[in-house]
Every structure is written in C-alpha cells, then in structure tokens.
Scaffold this active site. Structure first.
Site, PDB file in Angstrom:
ATOM      1  N   GLY A  16       0.832  -1.197   0.000  1.00  0.00           N
ATOM      2  CA  GLY A  16       0.000   0.000   0.000  1.00  0.00           C
ATOM      3  C   GLY A  16       0.862   1.240   0.000  1.00  0.00           C
ATOM      4  N   GLU A  69      10.435  -4.221   4.165  1.00  0.00           N
ATOM      5  CA  GLU A  69      11.140  -3.706   2.986  1.00  0.00           C
ATOM      6  C   GLU A  69      12.622  -4.062   3.050  1.00  0.00           C
ATOM      7  OE1 GLU A  69      10.197   0.330   2.000  1.00  0.00           O
ATOM      8  OE2 GLU A  69       8.272   0.216   2.994  1.00  0.00           O
TER       9      GLU A  69
END
Length: 585
Positions: A372, A502
């Site tokens: 997102g 990440e």
C-alpha cells in the site's frame, strides 16, 4: 508555601536515596567517626589555651609537645578516615542509583522514547546523577563535619565567656544579609546551567549520530551555528557564576576580618580588665576559625542541594514512569498458531488514527504480504505485533489467546525482524550475529547461520573474519552485507514468526539477488509477514493485504487483486515498468 515545597524536596531526595538501599551501617559508622574527628578538633584550642596561660621555657616538656602533636595527628587521621567512609557511602549510593536508572531505561516502553529526546535522557543518566553524586559524595561530608564543628565551637565558647560569644555572633546576621542573596543568585545560575547543558547534550547526540547526513547536506555551517549558540549560552552562565563566586570570597574574607577585629578589640579589653586570660583569647580566635571556615562549605552544600532538587525531580520522573513487565503473563506453549486481527485500531497519543478496523488472518507457515501507499500504517502494524504499543481498539490473537496475555519476553522471542536498515551495534560481526542470545554459541552453529544467510563467504574474506569490527551502526560494511548479518542473526534466533520490513528495497540489484536467496532460507517453514514495495517480493505470497490510510481495502492472491483492486493493479504495473528499466540497464 515555599517552606512546604522545600520539605517535599528533602523528602523526595531522601526517598530517592532510600531506593538505592544504602548501607546504613557504613553511613552511621562514618558519621560517628566524623563526630569523633570534630570532637578532637574542638580540644585543640583548649589545649592551646592551657599552653599559652602556663607558658614558660622551664615548664615546656617533650611530653607536652608530643601530646600536642599527637592530638593533631589523631584529628587528621580520624577526619580523613570519616571523610573517606562518607565518600565511599556516597559513591555506592550513586552507583546503585545509576544502576537502577539504567535498568529502568531498558524496560521503559517505546512510547516513552517517542515523547522524550534521546539527548535529554542521556543527560539524566550522566549529568543529573553527577549532580547527585557531588552532593552526597563530596558536599555532604563537608556539610556534616562543618555543622558539628560550628555547633561544638559555639557551645564551648558560651561555656568559656558568654558575653564575648554573644558579641561575636551578633556580627553573623549582618554577613547573612550579604550572603543570602548571593546564594539565591547562585541557585538560579546553576539551574539555568543544568538546563542549557542538557539541551547542548541533546544537540550533540543528534548531530553526531547523523554526521553523514550533516556532511551530505553541507549543513556543517548550520550545525556549527546551532552548537555555537549553546556554547555561548553556557559561557554566559559560567561568567555569571564566576561573578557570584568572585563576590563570595571577598565577603567571607571581610566577615572573617570583621569578626577578628571585634574579638581582638573587645577581647583585649577583657584581658586588660582581667576578665579573660591571654590563652582564652587565643582559644577564641581558633574557635572563630572553626566557625567561619565551615560556613563556606555549608553555603556550598545548600547551593548544591538546590541544584540536586531539580536533578532529583527529573530522575524520579524516569524511575516513576510506567515500564514494561517482561515476566507477567502465560508462557507461549503452542507454536504454529494463526494470527488473527479483529477490528484493530491504533493512534499515537491524541493524534489521528493510524490504523482503523483491520480484520485479517495469517495462517501458520504462510507468507502474507502487506502493501500500500507509504504512511498507511504498515510498519505500525509490525510494532503492534511485537507489543511496542497497545492497540486503541480491537485485538490481536495468537490462536485463541490475545497476545497481551502472553509473557512479553517469550512473546518477543517468537519473532525475527529484518528491516530496510537493519541496525548493527558497534562491535564484531560475531557479537552482532549473536546479539540477544544468552547462551554460548558454538563456531559451527554460528557459521551455519552465516552460510544460510549467504554471509559466511564475505565474512571469511575479511582480515579478522568473524572478529572484524563493524564500526558504529555497521558503517564499515555495505548495505547488502549488513542485511545478511541481520538475516544470520534472525536465523540463529530461530523465530517462529518472521517480519520483513522492505528488507531489500535499499539494495542494488546484485545485492538484492543474494539477500533474496538468504531470505528464502529464513522464511522456510515460518509464518512470514512482509512489507514490500517490489512486486517480485509479493507475487508468490499466499495472501496480499492492501492497506490505504490505515484501512484494509483489499485482500487475496496476486491474481485476485490484479483483477479486482484498481490501486493494486496500478502498483503492479508501475513495478513491472521499473523491472523492465532495470533489465535494460
């Protein structure tokens, strides 16, 4: 009102000292020794009086000289020993206080560090405890001996000649009129100095910890100007302090001379009239010195005490802050349980909600990707899972139990976390991989974890191998190397739940390929949650959760979301273009 506040300050300081569980026997023994040393010092003027009154060469004997010298030696030994004992007791109190404070800082929850600057917290641990140390270990010793010396001397003087003592003491209130305002001024200066020192420490910590950012942004002049402002402010406070101290010394000298003139003048008259002997006049002068000299120490003590009050309040505020309870709660007995989020909501303090009514389930052994737009609350969700924060709404369950019912230490041991910028501590590679592991780790186990993380090869090529220093925050290693050490650390921990934030987004293509292979080894057989911006990371996930502005707007596999979720389709299309560009390059 002010008197009540001062009493409270005394109580707060005593309560803080009581928390350190000081050795009462050591303190009592030191005070008794201090009393004995002062008692001996009070005998010296009386001995001198008898010596002067009965002085003659024929009466002077080696026995008298030896006795006089013996009293001086005894007084010096007893005073020195009592001072040492009180200093040791003070040092022990402050060491225990620092130990409690350090232990407290490690168990304070993350929200405390969100609302308090690191530099100020460091100042509490170093500067404020240093102020308390100076009061207890240094000033308190002089204060106790000074009080005893003053009271004892006055009692003896009243016994010797109450009229002359009354005349002498009448001068002291006059001196107090000068000294009291200076003491108040010194307190205000010291308070400001403490505040500015804490701010300067905060600035130093912030700038030096991000010195590479400073240099890359050419911000040296800006930070120099900011630091110079604090240095100049500290200089001004130092000059003010010097001015007050420059006034105190001459005033004390003036008081001493004034008292000496009064005693010699009035005492000379009484000696001439026969009401006082020459020996008693000499004793008066010696007792005067024993009254005036400690006055400076007593004044210094009260100035330091007022400084300590502020430090005590700040230290007590930390010690009284709510802390994490690592031991309360049930053990995590069942592993490989599903994680269920039901109506989960969260907001930082009184701010806007970061997460709103999240509902999804993560099955054991599966990979769940959370994607997102940035700022959607994805990293906050990881923080809630590790219980850095408590949800403001809804719940998170592991199996049938809410996660806050588990023992915090055991719950966090279930997790392995690899972030975009995996933190390393200053130390060796071995220490970083084994960080948090309390038992001894064999070389074989260490190397196996490093091999699975694709880190063993590059570590072996380093001059010191696993004993190579990584530098502060791992600066001596590349991004890919730091990530692989972080993966090796997670593998050694053998977590049941893996969180990847990440983990490859900051790496170049070559490093990403190696790290991705290492991550596959890490993810094997574990429940995995992945925050990712790269399509290659999420395509093979068992489920993808799409979060926008803290709200879940879609869930499913890559194919399902590609067909039903327009924003995910846009995300996937952009990622395909980026990958095409990388391939061309």
């Amino acid at each position: 009102m002010e008197e009540k506040e001062n009493k409270g300050n005394w109580k707060q300081l005593v309560r803080l000292i009581a928390r350190t569980k000081p050795s009462k026997a050591l303190i009592i023994f030191a005070i008794v020794m201090s009393l004995a040393g002062t008692a001996v010092s009070l005998i010296i003027p009386l001995f001198t009086k008898n010596l002067v009154d009965g002085f003659s060469i024929s009466n002077l004997s080696w026995k008298q000289i030896a006795g006089f010298g013996g009293i001086f030696v005894l007084q010096a030994v007893v005073s020195g020993f009592s001072g040492y004992m009180l200093n040791v007791a003070g040092q022990r109190i402050v060491a225990n206080l620092r130990d409690r404070l350090w232990k407290k800082l490690l168990v304070l929850p993350i929200p405390y560090y969100d609302s308090n600057r690191t530099g100020e917290t460091i100042s509490r641990m170093t500067n404020d405890t240093g102020v308390v140390k100076q009061l207890i270990a240094e000033n308190l010793t002089n204060f106790l001996s000074g009080i005893i010396s003053v009271i004892g001397s006055i009692i003896v003087l009243f016994y010797m000649d109450w009229q002359m003592t009354s005349v002498m003491l009448a001068v002291i209130p006059v001196a107090a009129l000068f000294m009291a305002p200076l003491g108040r001024q010194m307190y205000l200066i010291s308070k400001g100095l403490q505040k500015e020192t804490a701010s300067f420490t905060t600035t130093l910590t912030q700038v030096l910890s991000e010195v590479r950012l400073v240099k890359s942004m050419n911000a040296e002049h800006r930070e120099y100007a900011a630091g110079s402002k604090w240095i100049n402010s500290l200089y001004k406070f130092g000059v003010k302090e010097a001015k007050v101290q420059a006034l105190i010394a001459p005033l004390m000298y003036f008081v001493m001379m004034m008292l000496l003139v009064v005693i010699i003048g009035y005492g000379g008259m009484r000696v001439a009239s026969g009401a006082l002997s020459a020996g008693e006049l000499v004793a008066f002068i010696l007792y005067l010195i024993q009254i005036v000299m400690p006055m400076t120490q007593i004044t210094t003590f009260f100035t330091q005490f007022k400084k300590t009050v502020g430090a005590t309040e700040r230290i007590s505020a930390i010690l009284d802050s709510p802390e994490e309870d690592h031991e309360q709660g049930k053990p995590v007995t069942k592993i490989a349980q599903p994680i269920t989020l039901s109506g989960l909501g969260f907001a930082y303090g009184d701010g806007e909600p970061v997460l709103k009514d999240l509902d999804f389930r993560v099955d054991p052994g599966t990979v769940t990707a959370i994607v997102g737009p940035s700022g959607g609350g994805k990293t906050t969700l990881f923080s809630l899972l590790e219980r850095y924060y408590e949800p403001t709404g809804g719940s998170i369950k592991y199996g049938d139990e809410t996660i806050d019912s588990f023992n915090l230490r055991e719950w966090r041991s279930q997790f392995g976390y690899v972030s975009q910028e995996s933190p390393l501590i200053a130390g060796t590679i071995r220490e970083n991989i084994c960080y948090g592991i309390e038992h001894e780790v064999s070389d074989g186990t260490l190397m196996k974890a490093a091999e699975m993380a694709y880190a063993h090869t590059f570590i072996s090529e380093l001059p010191e191998g696993y004993d190579t220093e990584v530098g502060e925050r791992g600066i001596k290693l590349s991004g890919g190397q730091r990530q692989r050490i972080a993966i090796a650390r997670a593998l050694l921990r053998d977590p049941k739940i893996l969180m990847l934030d990440e983990a490859t987004s900051a790496l170049d293509s070559k490093s990403e390929v190696v790290v991705q292979e290492a991550l596959k080894n890490l993810m094997d057989g574990r429940t995995t949650l992945v925050i990712a911006h790269r399509l290659s990371t999420v395509v093979d996930a068992d489920q993808i959760i799409f979060v926008e502005k803290g709200t879940l707007t879609g869930s499913g596999t890559h194919e399902e979301l590609l067909a039903t979720h327009s924003l995910y389709r846009e995300f996937a299309t952009q990622q395909l273009r980026l990958q095409s560009v990388e391939i061309v390059e």
